[in-house]
Scaffold this motif. Structure first.
Motif, PDB file in Angstrom:
ATOM      1  N   ASN B 144       0.868  -1.206  -0.007  1.00  0.00           N
ATOM      2  CA  ASN B 144       0.050   0.144  -0.191  1.00  0.00           C
ATOM      3  C   ASN B 144       0.823   1.039  -0.041  1.00  0.00           C
ATOM      4  O   ASN B 144       0.468   2.192  -0.779  1.00  0.00           O
ATOM      5  N   VAL B 145       2.003   1.304   0.809  1.00  0.00           N
ATOM      6  CA  VAL B 145       2.966   2.645   0.999  1.00  0.00           C
ATOM      7  C   VAL B 145       3.340   2.431  -0.450  1.00  0.00           C
ATOM      8  O   VAL B 145       3.555   3.489  -0.902  1.00  0.00           O
ATOM      9  N   ALA B 146       3.968   1.506  -1.054  1.00  0.00           N
ATOM     10  CA  ALA B 146       4.579   1.486  -2.352  1.00  0.00           C
ATOM     11  C   ALA B 146       3.846   2.192  -3.503  1.00  0.00           C
ATOM     12  O   ALA B 146       4.091   2.918  -4.327  1.00  0.00           O
ATOM     13  N   GLU B 147       2.473   1.705  -3.159  1.00  0.00           N
ATOM     14  CA  GLU B 147       1.611   1.958  -4.533  1.00  0.00           C
ATOM     15  C   GLU B 147       0.874   3.224  -4.101  1.00  0.00           C
ATOM     16  O   GLU B 147      -0.066   3.702  -4.909  1.00  0.00           O
ATOM     17  N   ASN B 148       0.855   3.834  -2.992  1.00  0.00           N
ATOM     18  CA  ASN B 148      -0.062   5.179  -2.560  1.00  0.00           C
ATOM     19  C   ASN B 148      -1.494   4.474  -2.786  1.00  0.00           C
ATOM     20  O   ASN B 148      -2.318   4.966  -3.318  1.00  0.00           O
ATOM     21  N   SER B 149      -1.663   3.210  -2.370  1.00  0.00           N
ATOM     22  CA  SER B 149      -2.936   2.745  -2.322  1.00  0.00           C
ATOM     23  C   SER B 149      -4.281   3.624  -2.216  1.00  0.00           C
ATOM     24  O   SER B 149      -3.941   4.043  -1.147  1.00  0.00           O
ATOM     25  N   GLY B 150      -5.366   3.313  -3.010  1.00  0.00           N
ATOM     26  CA  GLY B 150      -6.422   4.002  -2.645  1.00  0.00           C
ATOM     27  C   GLY B 150      -7.562   3.102  -2.210  1.00  0.00           C
ATOM     28  O   GLY B 150      -7.640   1.940  -2.096  1.00  0.00           O
ATOM     29  N   GLY B 151      -8.663   3.312  -2.218  1.00  0.00           N
ATOM     30  CA  GLY B 151      -9.917   2.588  -1.886  1.00  0.00           C
ATOM     31  C   GLY B 151     -11.292   3.485  -2.056  1.00  0.00           C
ATOM     32  O   GLY B 151     -11.032   4.862  -2.427  1.00  0.00           O
ATOM     33  N   ALA B 152     -12.473   2.888  -1.853  1.00  0.00           N
ATOM     34  CA  ALA B 152     -13.520   3.490  -2.134  1.00  0.00           C
ATOM     35  C   ALA B 152     -13.601   4.763  -1.104  1.00  0.00           C
ATOM     36  O   ALA B 152     -14.269   5.804  -1.574  1.00  0.00           O
ATOM     37  N   HIS B 153     -13.186   4.639  -0.088  1.00  0.00           N
ATOM     38  CA  HIS B 153     -13.542   5.802   1.031  1.00  0.00           C
ATOM     39  C   HIS B 153     -12.499   6.974   0.686  1.00  0.00           C
ATOM     40  O   HIS B 153     -12.319   8.130   1.698  1.00  0.00           O
ATOM     41  N   CYS B 154     -11.609   6.936  -0.325  1.00  0.00           N
ATOM     42  CA  CYS B 154     -10.734   7.766  -0.413  1.00  0.00           C
ATOM     43  C   CYS B 154     -10.845   9.170  -0.880  1.00  0.00           C
ATOM     44  O   CYS B 154     -10.476  10.514  -0.783  1.00  0.00           O
ATOM     45  N   LEU B 155     -12.422   9.395  -1.305  1.00  0.00           N
ATOM     46  CA  LEU B 155     -12.707  10.496  -1.949  1.00  0.00           C
ATOM     47  C   LEU B 155     -12.963  11.575  -0.799  1.00  0.00           C
ATOM     48  O   LEU B 155     -12.530  12.721  -0.924  1.00  0.00           O
ATOM     49  N   LYS B 156     -13.266  10.962   0.532  1.00  0.00           N
ATOM     50  CA  LYS B 156     -13.274  11.906   1.577  1.00  0.00           C
ATOM     51  C   LYS B 156     -12.032  11.688   2.568  1.00  0.00           C
ATOM     52  O   LYS B 156     -11.534  12.917   3.225  1.00  0.00           O
ATOM     53  N   TYR B 157     -11.608  10.662   2.546  1.00  0.00           N
ATOM     54  CA  TYR B 157     -10.380  10.615   3.794  1.00  0.00           C
ATOM     55  C   TYR B 157      -9.137  10.485   3.096  1.00  0.00           C
ATOM     56  O   TYR B 157      -8.053  10.329   3.633  1.00  0.00           O
TER      57      TYR B 157
END
Ligand code: FAD
Lengths: 428, 483
Positions: B144-157
């Motif tokens: 996750n750190v290497a890819e700067n991963s996102g997810g569904a809740h990244c819109l707000k957070y």
């Protein structure tokens, strides 16, 4: 490398000839930085001209210091010896694009935050930053120092909001990183690298940000407490009750707190009254402010430390160390007969400290404070200080084992040590 | 090349059980989630401690052997693709949670810890870790750190970069550094912000301190069906225009809805598109704003509205969404996931072009995306058994990327450039942009041993032909960006 010094008039003329426009003039008394008058002051009107100035300066071995609104130059208080070129970005001051449907905007570095937000407000949006002196501070200056204010609690820092940047390197090469979309992991994040780099890696030309909608309503709960213990405990209570203030600010030694809620009217109001109830349970005396009263309260809060004489320190601690640090600070300042004011982000552990009194006592207090904050678990950075204090206390404090790599990055980006030499973080 | 001496030394560091040399066993590590790229490493090591990682990297640095870190191998851009003459450093044995610090809202973990495990460790205290990639039950924090991963809740957070406070990193020369820390605003350059998202090319992360968030008081999730993706897209725009930032807004089209139904039966309506909108915050706020969301859906002729009333119902809706990739396996033997990003407003235009491509290529292209931030995940379906289809799918996927770039978007929103899209980089960035990024790599990894051939294109990888990127002169000067 260094060409023989030309008379100042000639140097300005040389810069103008390179740019092909009358952007440069000899430095004047009013341009002083830390007592030093820059040889030339340049205010280019185009990004190309910025690149040309930098290319010329790095080729001819001249140093360049970048100035936005000039609100922080004195606040980056590492001493300078000479400044060949003072590069003002104020000529690049437009909001280039406001993509309101996407909640993003691209802004030139020399636009002030106030100018920017005036444009964005047309669509009820804003660049959600409230650093001190936002009326004069420019986007470039705010980014270079990663500066923020009380509403960082709800909205974050420039680093959190930036999504793209165009920069001019010391050698005049212009590069872009990120883009105009809010989500983007293509390539190294040069925009974050530049953010907080205090102008030592390149000159920011423009930046693209994620914006926030302007809230429909705002309420601020103003609380006074009998002591700091109850004030800090109150901040914890708010967290445990999952309150979502956009600002959560404490102040000391006259212990008080301002808690701001921004949402639709009924929600802001309801949250504020819940916060009042929690404050009263901690023996606080609370009132809910809105409209003009609210604005005045926030101005007065900022003015407690930001306007005034003496030393300004940015202090960062982990939450659990907030109370012990404040208690220690109060006792230490009293025993040394130093006057102080603290305001800051109770939910984040980031504080602004104003100190006044004998220089040697200030130095001892600051060094002792740093002794309490091992690298990684806190820091105390001087933002404004007299030269005699700077002689006793390092501006940045310890950087840790990452310093060598920071120096290496500086060497790669600015091998001629053209940009802000010695004034970057950790003396870069 | 690896000598016997090198291998003996390697074994000395990680022990016999920590060194994989057997060709059969190495197959496990041939690819990450992007199985079309394969390469067997010279050797794989499974270190148990940061010191072992450091010793391995030192050895590689001294002997000039390339190395690649690997987490759980769920990456979708070939970021963890091994180097054939190199060492693969597999982080799956470094799974200790080192410190749970609730008063400071921090947790410190080894990089092999799985994303969801972080939330599991703090849930009973009322906290959680915000970034939630759909792969969160398996992917590692290091990945996750290497890819700067996102997810569904990244819109707000926000993304991983907004939640990582401190890193311990073994640099490509074997030196160990600590970036950031427990407290905010550590003085110095934001190297942490650069290492996050650097796809394992600037060092091997051995320890991560993360920020924890307090569970919101209230969460409400709504699912609504629409007769076209355009109508659903308009609803998204209307939500944003109303000044609401939901915790998540996700869209699925007919193809992905059907796949999800076939795989996990979430009970989605059979529609051209569904939107999943989630609000969180104080109870009062969520209730007030939720009414507005319902009104927006109604205005855009949304139907079949389902509102999750409890965790179980919400869990079912999210299961349908998060299973979307894997579910494609039900309707197609193979699929290729794309990760382009577009400015939200251009969604109808880009989807129209994708539909045109679908017709022209004869390949089914499903769409599931993070609609709130314009991150598309077109799923190009193909059958490996059919001669030439894999190539066709890859071409189609590449073409979709150009649609994204045409509207000012990005090659990747969360999956990374990796080995997969490295030769597309010149379409998005100028030579000067890439040369400036290269300065970062030169500072960290002057010998070019750390995950080489990923992220930044080289003539050797991509040929000398300059990419089609042609910057307009005013763009070069920073006056404007492609909008
Ligand atoms: C079904 C599915 C759904 C997905 N959904 C999402 C999603 O919603 N959002 C999203 O962002 N991604 C998603 N992904 C992609 C993937 O899960 C993420 O990129 C994840 O972060 C990769 O983690 P990993 O542990 O599998 O890393 P790996 O694939 O093993 O490695 C990824 C990269 O990280 C590097 N790396 C790993 N560990 C370290 C370390 N300790 N130090 C330095 N570098 C390291 C590797 O070198 C490589 O470059 C999905 C993948 C799948 C298969």
């Amino acid at each position: 490398m260094v060409t023989p010094a030309l008379p100042h008039e000639n140097l300005a003329a040389e810069v103008n000839a390179r740019i092909g426009a009358p952007a440069a003039r000899p430095g004047r008394d009013a341009d002083r930085i830390d007592g030093v008058i820059p040889v030339v002051v340049v205010e280019p009107l185009t990004p190309e001209a910025v690149a040309i100035v930098l290319g010329w300066a790095s080729e001819t071995g001249r140093t360049v210091l970048t100035r936005g609104g000039g609100t922080k130059l004195a606040r980056i208080p590492a001493p300078v010896s000479t400044v060949d070129v003072l590069l003002s970005t104020r000529g690049l001051n437009t909001v280039e694009v406001h993509r309101h449907g996407d909640l993003t905007a691209t802004v030139q570095a020399g636009a002030t935050l106030r100018e920017t937000n005036a444009v964005l407000a047309e669509h009820r949006q804003w660049l959600a930053l409230d650093p001190p002196r936002g009326d004069r501070a420019t986007i470039g200056g705010i980014l270079a120092t990663n500066d923020s204010g009380p509403r960082r609690q709800g909205h974050g820092t420039p680093r959190d909001l930036i999504i793209g940047m165009t920069l001019a390197r010391a050698d005049g090469v212009v590069a872009r990183s990120g883009g105009i979309v809010v989500k983007n992991v293509a390539g190294y994040d040069l925009a974050r690298l530049m953010t907080g780099s205090f102008g030592c890696l390149g000159v920011i030309l423009n930046a693209t940000f994620k914006l926030a909608p302007l809230a429909g309503a705002s309420r601020t709960v103003s609380v006074t407490f009998p002591d700091i213990d109850r004030c800090v405990a109150y901040a914890d209570d708010l967290r445990v009750h999952a309150a979502t203030p956009s600002a959560l600010e404490l102040a000391m030694p006259a212990v008080s707190m301002l808690v701001r809620f921004e949402s639709v009217e009924s929600v802001a109001e309801q949250q504020a009254y819940r916060a009042v109830a929690l404050a009263e349970a901690k023996d606080g005396t609370a009132v809910v402010l809105s409209a003009e009263n609210e604005t005045v309260a926030w101005q007065a809060h900022g003015a407690r430390v930001l306007e005034g004489e003496g030393t300004l320190v940015k202090l960062s601690v982990v939450s659990a160390q907030l109370l012990p640090t404040l208690i220690w600070l109060d006792a230490e300042a009293r025993s040394r007969r130093l006057e102080y004011e603290v305001i800051g982000r109770a939910g984040l552990g980031v504080l602004c400290l104003r100190l006044n009194g004998a220089t040697s006592d200030q130095a001892e207090l600051l060094n002792a404070l740093r002794g309490r904050l091992p690298v990684g678990s806190g820091s105390a950075v001087l933002q404004e200080a007299h030269a005699d204090l700077k002689a006793l206390v390092d501006v940045w404090g310890p950087i840790g084992d990452g310093l060598r790599m920071m120096q290496e990055v500086k060497r790669q980006f600015d091998p001629t040590a053209t940009l802000n030499p010695g004034r970057g973080p950790g003396g870069l | 090349m690896m000598t016997t001496e090198f291998l003996v030394e390697l074994e000395g560091i990680v022990g016999a059980d920590g060194l994989v040399r057997d060709e059969g066993e190495l197959i496990t590590y041939e690819s990450d989630g992007l199985v079309s790229h394969r390469s067997r490493p010279g050797a794989a090591v499974l270190p148990k401690t940061a010191e072992q990682v450091q010793a391995v990297v030192r050895l590689c640095h001294r002997t000039g052997i390339p190395f690649v870190a690997r987490g759980q191998g769920t990456g979708l851009s070939g970021g963890a693709l091994p180097h054939p003459d190199g060492v693969l450093i597999v982080m799956t044995r470094m799974t200790r949670v080192l410190d749970v610090d609730i008063p400071n809202q921090r947790i410190t973990v080894e990089p092999g810890v799985v994303n969801l495990e972080v939330t599991r460790r703090v849930a009973s205290d009322g906290y959680y870790y915000a970034p939630d990639p759909s792969s969160q039950v398996v992917c590692s924090i290091g990945g996750n750190v290497a890819e700067n991963s996102g997810g569904a809740h990244c819109l707000k957070y926000g993304f991983t970069v907004h939640h990582v406070l401190g890193l311990e990193v073994v640099l490509p020369d074997g030196e160990m550094v600590h970036l950031g820390g427990e407290a905010l605003d550590a003085p110095g350059l934001d190297l942490l912000g650069v290492v996050v998202g650097s796809e394992g090319t600037l060092g091997v992360v051995t320890k991560v301190t993360l920020r924890l968030l307090r569970r919101p008081e209230s969460v409400r999730t709504l699912l609504a069906a629409f007769d076209s993706t355009d109508a659903a897209g308009n609803a998204v725009s209307d939500v944003i225009a109303a000044g609401i930032i939901p915790a998540a807004i996700e869209m699925m089209d007919r193809t992905t809805i059907r796949a999800a139904e076939a795989a996990v039966q979430p009970g989605f309506p059979d529609a051209e598109a569904v939107l999943i909108v989630e609000l969180d915050g104080s109870q009062n706020e969520v209730e007030t704003l939720f009414e507005q969301i319902e009104a927006v859906c109604a205005k855009n002729h949304g139907w079949g509205v389902q509102v999750a009333r409890d965790d179980a119902q919400r869990g079912r809706i999210w299961m349908g969404r998060k299973a979307a990739f894997a579910a494609m396996g039900r309707v197609s033997p193979n699929y290729y996931v794309q990760d382009g990003v577009i400015p939200r407003g251009t969604l109808p235009e880009v989807l129209r072009r994708i539909r045109g491509l679908e017709q022209r290529s004869g390949l089914t292209i499903g769409n599931v995306f993070h609609a709130g931030d314009g991150n598309l995940h077109p799923l190009v379906c193909y059958d490996d058994a059919v001669e030439g289809q894999a190539e066709l799918a890859e071409q189609a996927a590449s073409e979709i990327l150009t649609y994204c770039l045409d509207v000012g978007g990005s090659l990747t929103g969360e999956h990374g450039i990796g080995a997969d899209k490295v030769c597309h980089m010149p379409k998005m960035f100028s030579e000067d942009d890439l040369a400036t990024m290269q300065l970062v790599r030169a500072a960290f990894d002057p010998l070019g041993l750390c995950n080489p051939d990923k992220l930044l294109p080289t003539p050797r990888l991509c040929g000398e032909v300059p990419g089609p990127y042609r910057a307009h002169p005013i763009e070069v000067a920073g006056l404007a960006q492609r909008v």
